[in-house]
Design a protein around this motif. Structure first.
Motif, PDB file in Angstrom:
ATOM      1  N   ALA A  11       0.860  -1.180   0.000  1.00 27.46           N
ATOM      2  CA  ALA A  11       0.000   0.000   0.000  1.00 27.46           C
ATOM      3  C   ALA A  11       0.899   1.233   0.000  1.00 27.46           C
ATOM      4  N   ALA A  12       0.454   2.297  -0.659  1.00 31.25           N
ATOM      5  CA  ALA A  12       1.267   3.498  -0.787  1.00 31.25           C
ATOM      6  C   ALA A  12       0.419   4.732  -0.541  1.00 31.25           C
ATOM      7  N   ASP A  13       0.989   5.717   0.128  1.00 25.47           N
ATOM      8  CA  ASP A  13       0.294   6.975   0.345  1.00 25.47           C
ATOM      9  C   ASP A  13       0.414   7.856  -0.890  1.00 25.47           C
ATOM     10  N   THR A  14      -0.728   8.386  -1.339  1.00 26.19           N
ATOM     11  CA  THR A  14      -0.808   9.188  -2.560  1.00 26.19           C
ATOM     12  C   THR A  14      -1.726  10.382  -2.301  1.00 26.19           C
ATOM     13  N   PRO A  15      -1.823  11.331  -3.226  1.00 25.39           N
ATOM     14  CA  PRO A  15      -2.776  12.429  -3.056  1.00 25.39           C
ATOM     15  C   PRO A  15      -4.224  11.957  -2.932  1.00 25.39           C
ATOM     16  N   ALA A  16      -4.513  10.746  -3.427  1.00 15.71           N
ATOM     17  CA  ALA A  16      -5.866  10.199  -3.329  1.00 15.71           C
ATOM     18  C   ALA A  16      -6.084   9.442  -2.027  1.00 15.71           C
ATOM     19  N   GLY A  17      -5.098   9.434  -1.160  1.00 15.65           N
ATOM     20  CA  GLY A  17      -5.180   8.659   0.070  1.00 15.65           C
ATOM     21  C   GLY A  17      -4.333   7.410  -0.035  1.00 15.65           C
ATOM     22  N   ARG A  18      -4.419   6.556   0.969  1.00 12.90           N
ATOM     23  CA  ARG A  18      -3.622   5.336   0.956  1.00 12.90           C
ATOM     24  C   ARG A  18      -4.197   4.370  -0.078  1.00 12.90           C
ATOM     25  N   LEU A  19      -3.336   3.939  -0.993  1.00 10.88           N
ATOM     26  CA  LEU A  19      -3.729   3.149  -2.150  1.00 10.88           C
ATOM     27  C   LEU A  19      -3.232   1.722  -1.994  1.00 10.88           C
ATOM     28  N   GLY A  20      -4.151   0.751  -2.071  1.00 10.35           N
ATOM     29  CA  GLY A  20      -3.788  -0.653  -2.043  1.00 10.35           C
ATOM     30  C   GLY A  20      -3.567  -1.162  -3.457  1.00 10.35           C
ATOM     31  N   LEU A  21      -2.424  -1.803  -3.696  1.00  6.17           N
ATOM     32  CA  LEU A  21      -2.039  -2.211  -5.039  1.00  6.17           C
ATOM     33  C   LEU A  21      -2.375  -3.681  -5.287  1.00  6.17           C
ATOM     34  N   SER A  22      -2.845  -3.968  -6.485  1.00  4.98           N
ATOM     35  CA  SER A  22      -3.102  -5.338  -6.915  1.00  4.98           C
ATOM     36  C   SER A  22      -3.124  -5.327  -8.427  1.00  4.98           C
ATOM     37  N   ILE A  23      -3.236  -6.521  -9.032  1.00  4.02           N
ATOM     38  CA  ILE A  23      -3.230  -6.617 -10.487  1.00  4.02           C
ATOM     39  C   ILE A  23      -4.154  -7.749 -10.934  1.00  4.02           C
ATOM     40  N   CYS A  24      -5.160  -7.426 -11.697  1.00  2.00           N
ATOM     41  CA  CYS A  24      -6.002  -8.337 -12.474  1.00  2.00           C
ATOM     42  C   CYS A  24      -6.489  -9.552 -11.672  1.00  2.00           C
ATOM     43  N   TYR A  25      -5.902 -10.733 -11.892  1.00  2.00           N
ATOM     44  CA  TYR A  25      -6.400 -11.974 -11.297  1.00  2.00           C
ATOM     45  C   TYR A  25      -6.412 -11.920  -9.769  1.00  2.00           C
ATOM     46  N   ASP A  26      -5.612 -11.023  -9.177  1.00  2.00           N
ATOM     47  CA  ASP A  26      -5.672 -10.800  -7.729  1.00  2.00           C
ATOM     48  C   ASP A  26      -7.094 -10.513  -7.267  1.00  2.00           C
ATOM     49  N   LEU A  27      -7.895  -9.940  -8.162  1.00  2.00           N
ATOM     50  CA  LEU A  27      -9.271  -9.544  -7.838  1.00  2.00           C
ATOM     51  C   LEU A  27     -10.066 -10.658  -7.179  1.00  2.00           C
ATOM     52  N   ARG A  28      -9.751 -11.901  -7.506  1.00  2.00           N
ATOM     53  CA  ARG A  28     -10.541 -13.040  -7.039  1.00  2.00           C
ATOM     54  C   ARG A  28     -10.130 -13.546  -5.664  1.00  2.00           C
ATOM     55  N   PHE A  29      -9.210 -12.855  -4.991  1.00  2.00           N
ATOM     56  CA  PHE A  29      -8.670 -13.351  -3.732  1.00  2.00           C
ATOM     57  C   PHE A  29      -8.861 -12.294  -2.640  1.00  2.00           C
ATOM     58  N   PRO A  30     -10.009 -12.322  -1.959  1.00  2.00           N
ATOM     59  CA  PRO A  30     -10.349 -11.248  -1.019  1.00  2.00           C
ATOM     60  C   PRO A  30      -9.398 -11.120   0.160  1.00  2.00           C
ATOM     61  N   ASP A  31      -8.660 -12.176   0.489  1.00  2.00           N
ATOM     62  CA  ASP A  31      -7.711 -12.056   1.596  1.00  2.00           C
ATOM     63  C   ASP A  31      -6.676 -10.964   1.332  1.00  2.00           C
ATOM     64  N   LEU A  32      -6.282 -10.786   0.066  1.00  2.00           N
ATOM     65  CA  LEU A  32      -5.330  -9.720  -0.257  1.00  2.00           C
ATOM     66  C   LEU A  32      -5.918  -8.360   0.082  1.00  2.00           C
ATOM     67  N   TYR A  33      -7.177  -8.145  -0.260  1.00  2.00           N
ATOM     68  CA  TYR A  33      -7.800  -6.835  -0.026  1.00  2.00           C
ATOM     69  C   TYR A  33      -8.092  -6.618   1.452  1.00  2.00           C
ATOM     70  N   ARG A  34      -8.329  -7.689   2.188  1.00  2.00           N
ATOM     71  CA  ARG A  34      -8.450  -7.546   3.634  1.00  2.00           C
ATOM     72  C   ARG A  34      -7.131  -7.058   4.213  1.00  2.00           C
ATOM     73  N   ALA A  35      -6.008  -7.630   3.755  1.00  2.00           N
ATOM     74  CA  ALA A  35      -4.702  -7.186   4.243  1.00  2.00           C
ATOM     75  C   ALA A  35      -4.461  -5.718   3.893  1.00  2.00           C
ATOM     76  N   LEU A  36      -4.839  -5.309   2.694  1.00  2.00           N
ATOM     77  CA  LEU A  36      -4.609  -3.932   2.270  1.00  2.00           C
ATOM     78  C   LEU A  36      -5.479  -2.950   3.052  1.00  2.00           C
ATOM     79  N   THR A  37      -6.755  -3.290   3.248  1.00  2.00           N
ATOM     80  CA  THR A  37      -7.627  -2.368   3.982  1.00  2.00           C
ATOM     81  C   THR A  37      -7.334  -2.401   5.482  1.00  2.00           C
ATOM     82  N   ASP A  38      -6.872  -3.529   6.008  1.00  2.00           N
ATOM     83  CA  ASP A  38      -6.406  -3.552   7.395  1.00  2.00           C
ATOM     84  C   ASP A  38      -5.210  -2.625   7.580  1.00  2.00           C
ATOM     85  N   ALA A  39      -4.436  -2.433   6.510  1.00  2.00           N
ATOM     86  CA  ALA A  39      -3.278  -1.538   6.554  1.00  2.00           C
ATOM     87  C   ALA A  39      -3.651  -0.088   6.276  1.00  2.00           C
ATOM     88  N   GLY A  40      -4.940   0.190   6.137  1.00  2.00           N
ATOM     89  CA  GLY A  40      -5.392   1.568   5.995  1.00  2.00           C
ATOM     90  C   GLY A  40      -5.698   2.025   4.591  1.00  2.00           C
TER      91      GLY A  40
END
Length: 273
Positions: A139-168
């Motif tokens: 995750a990276a801080d940007t002018p749009a706020g903290r941005l969680g990074l992923s790519i394409c097929y990652d979309l199907r794995f919600p555990d990744l997004y839980r980790a990113l949103t847990d990180a803010g």
């Protein structure tokens, strides 16, 4: 805050990609965007491995990355360069970059989940045959706020997004080159689900159309708000789209439905025979 999304039909020639991306970066800045999001494989999209090999180089050698950094600095805009195919030793990586308005790389992320599937139309993909998967969420801080990074097929794995949103993370970026069959079936549903689960914005810049290597991609670059409402759907035409994000919407939605605060660690289930 205004953002821009590039929807492209990337081909097999990185020189063409350099020219197109530089133009899109300038147009995004001229349109008032503070940050531009580009699709997965923004430099070269070529499933002919022998032909592509000549255009896939190391990060230090990649002309597309250098050009995007230069164009971002010249235009004074942040860019999430969705991803590039890069060489690391004998293998490849699918790597995305966050580039600031001075042209410096602030963060990079290697796609974790590799697309190894057999589709109903007979198409067979084995990304792992050439690529190595990443092993860390970013995750990276940007002018749009903290941005969680992923790519394409990652979309199907919600555990990744839980980790990113847990990180803010307040925004999830999901650049993609979705196939037409999987896009038509699952693209909108999964993007909205990722937004709703944690009450965050989802920004998904996508490849579209028929590419020089013969593949077809789904398009429909999206911005989804924290309630799951689609704010922007770019359809199937290549081009640039703009969207104004009300960043306070994250806290507003979470205040009404604070599911993210109700998360609990789940142990492996007890299996009763």
């Amino acid at each position: 805050m205004r953002i821009a999304l590039a929807q492209t039909t990337t081909g097999i020639d990185p020189v063409e990609s350099v020219d197109a991306l530089a133009r899109l970066i300038a147009e995004a800045a001229a349109g008032g965007a503070k940050m531009l999001f580009t699709p997965e494989m923004s430099g070269v999209l070529d499933r002919d491995r022998s032909r592509a090999a000549a255009n896939i180089v190391t990060e230090d050698e990649d002309r597309v990355l250098r050009a995007v950094c230069f164009a971002a600095a010249e235009a004074g805009i942040w860019v999430h360069l969705g991803s590039l195919a890069l060489r690391e030793g004998e293998r490849l990586v699918n790597r995305g970059f966050v580039i600031d308005a001075k042209g410096a790389v602030r963060a990079s992320y290697d796609k974790i989940h590799l697309f190894d599937v057999d589709l109903p139309d007979g198409t067979r993909w084995r990304e792992s045959a050439s690529y190595s998967g990443g092993d860390r969420a970013v995750a990276a801080d940007t002018p749009a706020g903290r941005l969680g990074l992923s790519i394409c097929y990652d979309l199907r794995f919600p555990d990744l997004y839980r980790a990113l949103t847990d990180a803010g993370a307040r925004i999830l970026s999901i650049p993609a080159a979705f196939t037409r069959p999987t896009g038509a079936a699952h693209w909108h549903i999964l993007m909205r689900a990722r937004a709703i689960e944690a009450g965050v914005f989802v920004v998904a810049a996508a490849q579209t159309g028929t590419h020089a290597d013969g593949r077809e991609t789904y398009g429909h670059s999206l911005v989804v708000d924290p309630w799951g409402e689609v704010l922007l759907d770019m359809g199937e035409e290549a081009g640039l789209g703009f969207c104004d994000l009300a960043l306070e919407r994250v806290e507003e939605v979470r205040g009404r439905l604070p599911a993210i605060n109700h998360r609990r660690p789940i142990a492996a289930p007890e299996v009763v025979a």
